[in-house]
Design an enzyme around this catalytic site. Structure first.
Site, PDB file in Angstrom:
ATOM      1  N   VAL A  88     -12.042  -6.669   1.302  1.00  0.00           N
ATOM      2  CA  VAL A  88     -11.498  -5.345   1.598  1.00  0.00           C
ATOM      3  C   VAL A  88     -10.495  -5.505   2.735  1.00  0.00           C
ATOM      4  CG1 VAL A  88     -12.035  -3.029   2.452  1.00  0.00           C
ATOM      5  CG2 VAL A  88     -13.597  -4.157   0.859  1.00  0.00           C
ATOM      6  N   GLY A  89      -9.352  -4.847   2.608  1.00  0.00           N
ATOM      7  CA  GLY A  89      -8.329  -4.898   3.652  1.00  0.00           C
ATOM      8  C   GLY A  89      -8.407  -3.674   4.553  1.00  0.00           C
ATOM      9  N   ASP A  90      -7.295  -3.353   5.180  1.00  0.00           N
ATOM     10  CA  ASP A  90      -7.248  -2.263   6.159  1.00  0.00           C
ATOM     11  C   ASP A  90      -7.171  -0.868   5.522  1.00  0.00           C
ATOM     12  OD1 ASP A  90      -4.629  -3.257   5.283  1.00  0.00           O
ATOM     13  OD2 ASP A  90      -3.870  -1.568   6.454  1.00  0.00           O
ATOM     14  N   THR A 142       0.856  -1.188   0.000  1.00  0.00           N
ATOM     15  CA  THR A 142       0.000   0.000   0.000  1.00  0.00           C
ATOM     16  C   THR A 142       0.888   1.234   0.000  1.00  0.00           C
ATOM     17  OG1 THR A 142      -1.678  -1.148   1.279  1.00  0.00           O
ATOM     18  CG2 THR A 142      -1.788   1.247   1.294  1.00  0.00           C
ATOM     19  N   GLY A 172       0.768  -4.080   4.715  1.00  0.00           N
ATOM     20  CA  GLY A 172       0.959  -5.482   5.071  1.00  0.00           C
ATOM     21  C   GLY A 172      -0.377  -6.201   4.975  1.00  0.00           C
TER      22      GLY A 172
HETATM   23  N1  ASP Z   1      -2.813  -3.666   3.515  1.00  0.00           N
HETATM   24  C1  ASP Z   1      -3.133  -3.997   2.151  1.00  0.00           C
HETATM   25  C2  ASP Z   1      -4.363  -4.871   2.136  1.00  0.00           C
HETATM   26  O1  ASP Z   1      -4.471  -5.763   2.947  1.00  0.00           O
HETATM   27  C3  ASP Z   1      -2.035  -4.651   1.392  1.00  0.00           C
HETATM   28  C4  ASP Z   1      -0.625  -4.209   1.736  1.00  0.00           C
HETATM   29  O2  ASP Z   1      -0.413  -3.104   2.201  1.00  0.00           O
HETATM   30  O3  ASP Z   1       0.310  -5.023   1.534  1.00  0.00           O
HETATM   31  O4  ASP Z   1      -5.193  -4.703   1.281  1.00  0.00           O
END
Ligand code: ASP
Length: 295
Positions: free
Chosen positions: A172-174, A143, A195
């Protein structure tokens, strides 16, 4: 102090340019939008915006978040397709009292009606990787997170991602979730995470880091505490995080970072071009981007 910090190698050139902008009087909000949207429109980076890697159904779904640390207002979009700058859409939603977190087709309609150019975000290269992939990939997600403070003390954080490669459509992630992927309170500080979102959300890591700064911890200690305390929480359940990284900035513009990875490149621009190397887990850069891996 004017100050800016961004995640990963991909943020280096945009952060450097945005720092110059901050020094010439550009607001924190304009500097953050500039830096994040530069990454979004660069197809070389396959985890954000144009060229982002698709979900299992071959579509690119994008997430973005925005928070104004002075008003505590937020904006965010989730799982949008064909929006050329999700972070712009998130910023445009910020300021609303209601309806500031939009998903899917509603978010796409908002972006289009707000004048954000719509375009196919799937590139030939990303499609080829999708055709080759057989199952959800471990790798291929990052991200872009940027936190900035301008000389007037305004603080903003913005985030943008295409999420996990081969994710389940609808996942959906964070990144667009306030408190998890980002948080900013100009009276305390700002934080943003990258992450595995499924892990970051379980610890509300950005909010945790800002809480430590509110209690008087410096930005670096706050980042380290947020990551290590969450690691302890998980360890108590027999788990170890797959990969979590955090950037922080306190209310004065001092920056910090922490990660469970061996190396976590990030870009900092401020009066000190500071280089903090703690626990051997973070790689700091500003002047020598060639020294760090692309990613
Ligand atoms: N945090 C992001 C998600 O889980 C991916 C990343 O930052 O690696 O969508």
């Amino acid at each position: 102090m004017a100050s800016i910090i961004g995640t990963w190698r991909m943020s280096y050139e945009p952060v450097r340019a945005a720092y110059e902008m901050l020094c010439s009087g550009t607001s924190a909000a304009d500097a953050v939008e500039y830096a994040v949207s530069e990454v979004e429109r660069n197809p070389v980076f396959t985890s954000v915006g144009l060229g982002g890697l698709p979900a299992r159904d071959g579509e690119v779904y994008l997430d973005a978040g925005w928070m104004d640390g002075n008003s505590l207002r937020c904006g965010a979009v989730m799982a949008v397709r064909n929006v050329s700058s999700p972070v712009r859409a998130a910023r445009m939603l910020c300021g609303r009292k209601k309806n500031w977190l939009l998903c899917g087709s509603g978010a796409e309609r908002f972006a289009a009606s707000a004048g954000i150019p719509m375009r196919e975000m799937l590139t030939e290269e990303a499609r080829a990787k999708w055709l080759e992939a057989k199952e959800p990939a471990e790798e291929g997600h990052d991200t872009v997170c940027v936190i900035a403070r301008d000389d007037s003390g305004r603080m903003v954080v913005g985030t943008s991602t295409s999420g996990l490669f081969m994710k389940e459509p609808g996942r959906v992630g964070d990144t667009p979730i306030v408190g998890s992927g980002f948080y900013c309170d100009a009276g305390a500080g700002g934080a943003a995470a990258t992450g595995l979102g499924e892990e970051i959300m379980r610890g509300c890591l950005s909010y945790a880091a800002v809480s430590y700064m509110r209690q008087g911890k410096d930005a670096q200690t706050a980042a380290e505490l947020a990551v290590s305390m969450f690691r302890l929480q998980l360890a108590g359940r027999g788990e170890d995080p797959e990969g979590i990284s955090l950037i922080t900035m306190d209310a004065s513009g001092n920056t910090g970072a922490a990660s469970t990875l061996e190396s976590f490149p990030f870009a900092v621009g401020n009066a000190m071009y500071e280089a903090v190397l703690r626990n051997g887990r973070v790689t700091i850069l500003m002047r020598n981007p060639e020294e760090i891996p692309f990613g």
